[in-house]
Design a protein around this motif. Structure first.
Motif, PDB file in Angstrom:
ATOM      1  N   THR A 137       0.823  -1.196   0.000  1.00 15.52           N
ATOM      2  CA  THR A 137       0.000   0.000   0.000  1.00 15.52           C
ATOM      3  C   THR A 137       0.860   1.250   0.000  1.00 15.52           C
ATOM      4  O   THR A 137       0.522   2.224  -0.652  1.00 15.52           O
TER       5      THR A 137
ATOM      6  N   TRP B  14      -6.777   1.493   0.408  1.00 19.07           N
ATOM      7  CA  TRP B  14      -6.157   0.430  -0.391  1.00 19.07           C
ATOM      8  C   TRP B  14      -6.255  -0.905   0.328  1.00 19.07           C
ATOM      9  O   TRP B  14      -6.612  -1.918  -0.272  1.00 19.07           O
TER      10      TRP B  14
ATOM     11  N   LEU C 237      -7.621   1.096  -8.402  1.00 14.96           N
ATOM     12  CA  LEU C 237      -8.357   0.882  -7.162  1.00 14.96           C
ATOM     13  C   LEU C 237      -9.862   0.767  -7.428  1.00 14.96           C
ATOM     14  O   LEU C 237     -10.530  -0.130  -6.918  1.00 14.96           O
TER      15      LEU C 237
END
Lengths: 326, 267
Positions: A2, A34, B98
Motif C-alpha cells: 500500500t 487500499w 483501485l
C-alpha cells in the motif's frame, strides 16, 4: 504494497484535496482505503485460486498443496490417463450453452423495447425505469418460484393447455409427438419442467431488465434527427433500422450480450430447479463441491477458477472490442 | 398509425411478460390453504400476519435481511466515496486501478466471490456471523455507489469550483458547500441501489452465512425442497413493494433517466 502505491499517487497540479492537512494523515487514509479494497475485493479470489491446488483429506476437510490434480480432473477426469471422462467439461459446456442462448434472446427482445421506451417523454421513461429496476432487483429465488408455479405440471401453463383443449388440438394435428421428441411433453400433456426450454426462458427473463438498462444509455443518446431525416427521405421503418439505428448501436449490442453472458455463467437457482440432472452447469457443480454432497473444497475451487477465467476472457473480449472501435 | 399501435402492443406485451411471474406469486399469497394455487382459493390475508408477526422463522429472517441490507449499503457508500473522489479529483492510474478492483466482485460471477468469501471468513474464524455477511455484501455491491457517486461528481460544474476558489474558499469549505450538496442525491441513489440488491441477493449470502442464520431469500431457498407455501409469496410481495417504493423515490427526487445514462435533461 500500500505504501508503494501511495508514491504513485503523488498530488498533482489542480489537486482538490486539502493541501494544508498533514501529509501523514492523508497517506494513512489512502493506505487504509487500499488495504480495505484489496482485502475485501481481491483476497477472496486469491484464496479460491490458492485452494484450488490443494487436496481433500478424509472427512470434509482439505489441506494446502501444490498439485494440478483438480484441474486435471475437470478437463480429463481423475483417472486419466487410464480412463478419460469429460463430465466436468460437459458441465462447462452447458454453462456456456444456456448463457449464450439466454443472453442473445434477452438482448434481441430488449432492444426494440428499449428503443421504443427512449422515444417516450422523460416522465414516462422514468416510470418505465422504476418498473424495470424493480423487476431487475427482484431476487432470483422469487423469479424461479414464479416461473416454477407457471410451468409446473399440476398448475400454470400445462394445466391451461389441458383445460383449454390446446393439448387435444396439438395431438390432433400431430405436433404433440414433435414436442415429445423435444422433451416438452409426457404421454398425457405438455410439460416444461425439467427442460432446456424452461431453463433458458427463466435465465433470459432474469437478465432481460439488465439488457434494457445496458441498452438504455446508447439508445437514449441516439441522434433522433438522423432517423427523422432518413424517414423524410422516404426510408421505411426497416430500412431506417438497418441503415441508421443498428450500425450506430452495434457495439453496445454486442457489449451487452457479453456482459449478460458473463452474468449468466454464475446462475445457480434457475439451473438447479429447471435443468435436467444430466444437464446441470458448472456453477451447480461448484456448489455441490463446496457446500453440497461431495464436500471437496479444492475441487470446487478449481471449477470456480475455470468459471472465473471463462468470465474474465469474455469481459476482456468486450473491453477489447469497445477499445478497438472507440 | 399502424406502427404506433404495434409499438404500444409490443411494450404492453413486454410489460405483461415481465409482470407475469410476479403476479402469479403475489396472487398465491392470498391462498388460505397451505398450497400455492393460482388463481388463489378462498382469498385471505392471514399469510401476511404470519410473515410479519407470528412465524418467528420469517420474522427473524426479515430482521436479518434488513440489518444486512441497511448496514452493507451504508458501508458500501462509505468505502465508495473516497474511491470515487480520488478517481474524480486525481484520475491517476492508481485510483483507476483501485476503482477497478472495487468493481471486480460485482462484475465477475458472484458464486466465485461467494466461495472465496466463505474461505476468507472461515480463516478468520468469523464464518456465519451476521456482520461478516454485512461486510460481504458491502464488498459485492461497492460498484453501485461507486458508479452513482462518480456520475454525481462528474455533473458538478467546474465553474462553481473555480468560483469558490477565486472567492477564497479553502478546499475543505469548497467540499462542504459545493461538492457535497450537489452529490447527495447521487450518494443516496447509490445507497438505495445497494440496499435493494442486497435485500434480494442469494448466492453470496448462502456461502457466507454457512447456515448459521438466514435471510429471507435464504429461507425461501431452504423451503424450495419442501414445496412452496403461500407465506413465501408474502415475502415476494414485500420485496417488490420495497423495490417499487425505493426506485419510485429515486425517480421522484432524483433524475433517474440521467442516473441510468441518458443525456442531462434539457430545461
Amino acid at each position: 504494497m500500500t505504501l508503494a502505491s501511495d508514491h504513485d499517487t503523488a498530488p498533482q497540479v489542480g489537486d482538490l484535496a486539502p493541501k494544508n492537512s498533514l501529509p501523514s494523515g492523508e497517506t494513512l487514509i489512502r493506505g487504509l482505503i487500499w488495504a480495505v479494497v484489496l482485502f475485501l475485493c481481491l483476497t477472496p479470489f486469491l484464496l479460491v485460486f490458492a485452494i484450488s491446488f490443494g487436496h481433500k483429506v478424509e472427512g470434509a476437510s482439505w489441506v494446502w498443496g501444490f498439485s494440478l490434480d483438480n484441474y486435471k480432473r475437470v478437463f480429463v477426469g481423475a483417472e486419466w490417463p487410464d480412463n478419460v471422462t469429460f463430465l466436468y467439461l460437459q458441465k462447462l459446456w452447458y454453462s456456456l450453452y444456456y448463457a449464450v442462448i439466454a443472453a442473445i434472446l434477452a438482448v434481441i427482445t430488449a432492444f426494440p423495447f428499449t428503443y421504443f421506451m427512449t422515444g417516450l417523454s422523460r416522465r414516462a421513461q422514468a416510470a418505465w425505469l422504476v418498473f424495470i429496476l424493480s423487476s431487475l432487483s427482484l431476487s432470483e429465488v422469487f423469479i424461479v418460484m414464479g416461473w416454477d408455479v407457471l410451468l409446473s405440471n399440476r398448475s400454470g401453463l400445462p394445466m391451461l393447455f389441458k383445460v383449454s383443449g390446446a393439448t387435444q388440438w396439438l395431438k390432433d394435428v400431430g405436433w404433440f409427438d414433435t414436442l415429445r421428441d423435444w422433451g416438452l411433453a409426457n404421454p398425457r400433456n405438455v410439460k416444461f419442467k425439467t427442460s432446456v426450454f424452461a431453463t433458458v426462458l427463466t435465465m433470459a427473463y432474469l437478465v432481460w431488465p439488465y439488457a434494457v438498462i445496458l441498452l438504455y444509455p446508447p439508445l437514449s443518446r441516439l441522434d433522433r434527427s438522423t432517423v427523422e431525416a432518413a424517414q423524410t427521405m422516404g426510408a421505411g421503418p426497416w430500412t431506417v433500422m438497418r441503415t441508421v439505428i443498428l450500425p450506430s448501436v452495434r457495439l453496445p449490442l454486442v457489449g451487452s450480450m457479453l456482459l449478460l453472458f458473463v452474468f449468466l455463467l454464475g446462475v445457480y437457482v434457475a439451473v438447479t430447479v429447471f435443468a435436467e440432472p444430466a444437464k446441470q452447469t458448472m456453477a451447480v457443480s461448484v456448489y455441490e463441491a463446496v457446500r453440497g454432497n461431495t464436500l471437496n473444497a479444492p475441487f470446487g475451487s478449481a471449477q470456480a477458477m475455470i468459471l472465473l477465467v471463462t468470465a474474465a476472457v469474455f469481459l476482456g473480449l468486450g473491453q477489447w472490442l469497445s477499445r478497438r472501435n472507440a | 398509425m399502424m406502427a404506433r399501435t404495434l409499438k404500444t402492443l409490443f411494450m404492453a406485451l413486454s410489460a405483461l411478460m415481465l409482470a407475469l411471474p410476479i403476479m402469479v406469486v403475489s396472487g398465491a399469497a392470498l391462498n388460505s390453504g397451505r398450497t400455492m394455487f393460482f388463481p388463489p382459493r378462498e382469498p385471505t390475508l392471514a399469510r401476511f400476519k404470519e410473515f410479519f408477526i407470528t412465524e418467528t422463522v420469517w420474522v427473524t429472517a426479515l430482521t436479518n435481511s434488513m440489518i444486512v441490507a441497511f448496514a452493507s449499503a451504508a458501508l458500501a457508500v462509505l468505502i465508495a466515496w473516497p474511491l470515487a473522489y480520488a478517481l474524480w479529483s486525481r484520475g491517476t492510474k492508481a485510483s483507476q486501478v483501485l476503482a477497478g478492483l472495487g468493481s471486480m466482485p460485482f462484475a465477475l460471477p458472484p458464486i466465485v466471490f461467494g466461495v472465496g468469501l466463505g474461505f476468507l471468513w472461515a480463516f478468520l474464524g468469523v464464518l456465519g456471523s451476521l456482520w461478516a455477511g454485512v461486510v460481504s455484501h458491502a464488498a459485492l455491491f461497492l460498484a453501485l455507489p461507486l458508479v452513482t457517486i462518480s456520475i454525481g461528481l462528474q455533473s458538478i460544474d467546474r465553474a462553481h469550483l473555480d468560483a469558490a476558489a477565486t472567492m477564497g474558499a479553502t478546499p475543505a469549505v469548497t467540499f462542504r458547500t459545493v461538492i457535497l450538496p450537489q452529490t447527495i442525491p447521487y450518494t443516496l441513489s447509490g445507497f438505495f441501489f445497494a440496499l435493494v440488491l442486497s435485500f434480494n441477493e442469494f448466492i453470496v449470502m448462502f456461502f457466507v452465512s454457512a447456515s448459521s442464520y438466514s435471510t429471507v431469500t435464504l429461507q425461501i431457498f431452504n423451503s424450495l425442497r419442501n414445496g412452496y407455501t403461500p407465506t413465501m409469496a408474502v415475502a415476494a410481495i414485500t420485496f417488490i413493494v420495497v423495490s417499487l417504493a425505493v426506485f419510485g423515490a429515486i425517480a421522484r427526487f432524483g433524475d433517474l433517466p440521467r442516473l441510468m445514462g441518458a443525456e442531462p435533461a434539457k430545461k
